[in-house]
Design a protein around this motif. Structure first.
Motif, PDB file in Angstrom:
ATOM      1  N   LEU A  47     -17.206  79.836   0.822  1.00  0.00           N
ATOM      2  CA  LEU A  47     -17.772  80.568  -0.314  1.00  0.00           C
ATOM      3  C   LEU A  47     -18.420  81.873   0.149  1.00  0.00           C
ATOM      4  O   LEU A  47     -18.238  82.925  -0.488  1.00  0.00           O
ATOM      5  CB  LEU A  47     -18.774  79.674  -1.058  1.00  0.00           C
ATOM      6  CG  LEU A  47     -19.556  80.288  -2.203  1.00  0.00           C
ATOM      7  CD1 LEU A  47     -18.638  80.966  -3.217  1.00  0.00           C
ATOM      8  CD2 LEU A  47     -20.407  79.222  -2.893  1.00  0.00           C
ATOM      9  N   VAL A  48     -19.158  81.832   1.245  1.00  0.00           N
ATOM     10  CA  VAL A  48     -19.754  83.075   1.765  1.00  0.00           C
ATOM     11  C   VAL A  48     -18.650  84.057   2.155  1.00  0.00           C
ATOM     12  O   VAL A  48     -18.742  85.256   1.865  1.00  0.00           O
ATOM     13  CB  VAL A  48     -20.687  82.790   2.969  1.00  0.00           C
ATOM     14  CG1 VAL A  48     -21.107  84.088   3.654  1.00  0.00           C
ATOM     15  CG2 VAL A  48     -21.909  82.003   2.529  1.00  0.00           C
ATOM     16  N   LEU A  77     -25.806  75.813   2.743  1.00  0.00           N
ATOM     17  CA  LEU A  77     -26.031  76.217   1.352  1.00  0.00           C
ATOM     18  C   LEU A  77     -27.063  77.342   1.290  1.00  0.00           C
ATOM     19  O   LEU A  77     -27.006  78.182   0.388  1.00  0.00           O
ATOM     20  CB  LEU A  77     -26.478  75.016   0.512  1.00  0.00           C
ATOM     21  CG  LEU A  77     -26.558  75.261  -0.995  1.00  0.00           C
ATOM     22  CD1 LEU A  77     -25.170  75.531  -1.593  1.00  0.00           C
ATOM     23  CD2 LEU A  77     -27.205  74.072  -1.702  1.00  0.00           C
ATOM     24  N   ASP A  78     -27.978  77.374   2.255  1.00  0.00           N
ATOM     25  CA  ASP A  78     -28.945  78.474   2.317  1.00  0.00           C
ATOM     26  C   ASP A  78     -28.249  79.804   2.612  1.00  0.00           C
ATOM     27  O   ASP A  78     -28.731  80.861   2.189  1.00  0.00           O
ATOM     28  CB  ASP A  78     -30.019  78.205   3.381  1.00  0.00           C
ATOM     29  CG  ASP A  78     -30.930  77.038   3.004  1.00  0.00           C
ATOM     30  OD1 ASP A  78     -30.986  76.690   1.802  1.00  0.00           O
ATOM     31  OD2 ASP A  78     -31.570  76.467   3.900  1.00  0.00           O
ATOM     32  N   PHE A  79     -27.137  79.758   3.349  1.00  0.00           N
ATOM     33  CA  PHE A  79     -26.354  80.978   3.568  1.00  0.00           C
ATOM     34  C   PHE A  79     -25.819  81.500   2.225  1.00  0.00           C
ATOM     35  O   PHE A  79     -25.773  82.708   1.992  1.00  0.00           O
ATOM     36  CB  PHE A  79     -25.144  80.727   4.490  1.00  0.00           C
ATOM     37  CG  PHE A  79     -25.472  80.274   5.890  1.00  0.00           C
ATOM     38  CD1 PHE A  79     -26.731  80.459   6.442  1.00  0.00           C
ATOM     39  CD2 PHE A  79     -24.492  79.676   6.684  1.00  0.00           C
ATOM     40  CE1 PHE A  79     -27.010  80.059   7.747  1.00  0.00           C
ATOM     41  CE2 PHE A  79     -24.766  79.276   7.980  1.00  0.00           C
ATOM     42  CZ  PHE A  79     -26.023  79.462   8.512  1.00  0.00           C
ATOM     43  N   PHE A  83     -26.654  85.004   0.689  1.00  0.00           N
ATOM     44  CA  PHE A  83     -25.584  85.983   0.483  1.00  0.00           C
ATOM     45  C   PHE A  83     -25.423  86.327  -1.002  1.00  0.00           C
ATOM     46  O   PHE A  83     -25.031  87.447  -1.345  1.00  0.00           O
ATOM     47  CB  PHE A  83     -24.255  85.506   1.075  1.00  0.00           C
ATOM     48  CG  PHE A  83     -23.366  86.658   1.460  1.00  0.00           C
ATOM     49  CD1 PHE A  83     -23.523  87.294   2.675  1.00  0.00           C
ATOM     50  CD2 PHE A  83     -22.408  87.130   0.571  1.00  0.00           C
ATOM     51  CE1 PHE A  83     -22.744  88.387   3.008  1.00  0.00           C
ATOM     52  CE2 PHE A  83     -21.619  88.221   0.902  1.00  0.00           C
ATOM     53  CZ  PHE A  83     -21.784  88.853   2.121  1.00  0.00           C
ATOM     54  N   GLY A  84     -25.758  85.385  -1.877  1.00  0.00           N
ATOM     55  CA  GLY A  84     -25.752  85.682  -3.314  1.00  0.00           C
ATOM     56  C   GLY A  84     -26.717  86.804  -3.635  1.00  0.00           C
ATOM     57  O   GLY A  84     -26.428  87.698  -4.434  1.00  0.00           O
ATOM     58  N   VAL A 153     -11.784  78.875  -1.398  1.00  0.00           N
ATOM     59  CA  VAL A 153     -12.654  79.361  -2.476  1.00  0.00           C
ATOM     60  C   VAL A 153     -12.140  80.705  -2.992  1.00  0.00           C
ATOM     61  O   VAL A 153     -11.750  81.569  -2.200  1.00  0.00           O
ATOM     62  CB  VAL A 153     -14.113  79.545  -1.980  1.00  0.00           C
ATOM     63  CG1 VAL A 153     -14.983  80.121  -3.087  1.00  0.00           C
ATOM     64  CG2 VAL A 153     -14.688  78.232  -1.474  1.00  0.00           C
ATOM     65  N   GLY A 154     -12.137  80.866  -4.309  1.00  0.00           N
ATOM     66  CA  GLY A 154     -11.899  82.156  -4.936  1.00  0.00           C
ATOM     67  C   GLY A 154     -13.093  82.529  -5.783  1.00  0.00           C
ATOM     68  O   GLY A 154     -13.690  81.657  -6.434  1.00  0.00           O
ATOM     69  N   VAL A 155     -13.466  83.819  -5.749  1.00  0.00           N
ATOM     70  CA  VAL A 155     -14.583  84.274  -6.577  1.00  0.00           C
ATOM     71  C   VAL A 155     -14.178  85.524  -7.343  1.00  0.00           C
ATOM     72  O   VAL A 155     -13.294  86.271  -6.933  1.00  0.00           O
ATOM     73  CB  VAL A 155     -15.847  84.603  -5.740  1.00  0.00           C
ATOM     74  CG1 VAL A 155     -16.346  83.383  -5.000  1.00  0.00           C
ATOM     75  CG2 VAL A 155     -15.615  85.764  -4.797  1.00  0.00           C
ATOM     76  N   LEU A 156     -14.853  85.726  -8.484  1.00  0.00           N
ATOM     77  CA  LEU A 156     -14.732  86.973  -9.247  1.00  0.00           C
ATOM     78  C   LEU A 156     -16.141  87.545  -9.400  1.00  0.00           C
ATOM     79  O   LEU A 156     -17.079  86.805  -9.735  1.00  0.00           O
ATOM     80  CB  LEU A 156     -14.116  86.695 -10.621  1.00  0.00           C
ATOM     81  CG  LEU A 156     -13.838  87.928 -11.490  1.00  0.00           C
ATOM     82  CD1 LEU A 156     -12.681  88.744 -10.902  1.00  0.00           C
ATOM     83  CD2 LEU A 156     -13.505  87.528 -12.918  1.00  0.00           C
TER      84      LEU A 156
END
Ligand SMILES: [Zn+2]
Length: 162
Positions: A47-48, A77-79, A83-84, A153-156
């Motif tokens: 995800l990162v 998950l803290d990464f 990064f969010g 993972v894919g993100v938009l």
């Protein structure tokens, strides 16, 4: 017109008997887990990488180096949370996340909603915008045999002021 951007991420780590299996920040009951830097959470790592790809800003290893002593016992998950925040500071909002985890012998489905909730909270986006799916790989290959576990993972993302 909004300038949407996408990112993809992939990660795979070896599974070792007696180690802890953490995926999306959820500790999954299993006879094997990751024996690697941080907690080995391939879903959070992928995800990162997807988020980094979406803003074209390096990758997981650039932002969270493996040789950093603080990363040894890090919760991956803290990464994602960190990064969010980096993505928001770059001027973007995460629209949605789609993902799947590939692992044969360990049933992940009962834990997918907890992974979704963790990711939604880490990225400060609605639960409905986060998808986590599980594939067994039909018993084929490293993930099918349970020798390794991988995630895709894919993100938009979209600009905040657009
Ligand atoms: Zn990794």
């Amino acid at each position: 017109m909004a300038t949407f951007r996408t990112g993809i991420g992939h990660d795979i780590h070896r599974l070792v008997p007696g180690c802890t299996l953490v995926l999306g920040g959820v500790t999954v009951p299993a006879d094997r887990g990751f024996d690697t830097h941080s907690d080995g959470d391939v879903l959070s790592h992928a995800l990162v990488d997807a988020l980094a790809g979406a803003i074209a800003d390096g990758d997981l290893g650039v932002h969270f180096p493996e040789d950093d002593p603080d990363a040894e016992d890090a919760r991956s998950l803290d990464f994602v949370t960190s990064f969010g925040e980096h993505v928001r500071q770059a001027g973007y909002a995460v629209v949605n996340v789609d993902s799947f985890v590939v692992l044969g012998p360990i049933k992940l489905r009962p834990h997918l909603d907890a992974m979704r909730a963790n990711i939604a909270e880490a990225l400060k986006i609605p639960l409905a915008n986060v998808s986590v799916k599980a594939r067994s790989n039909d018993g084929l290959g490293l993930e099918g045999d349970g020798v390794a576990c991988s995630a895709w993972v894919g993100v938009l993302i979209q600009p905040v002021n657009d």
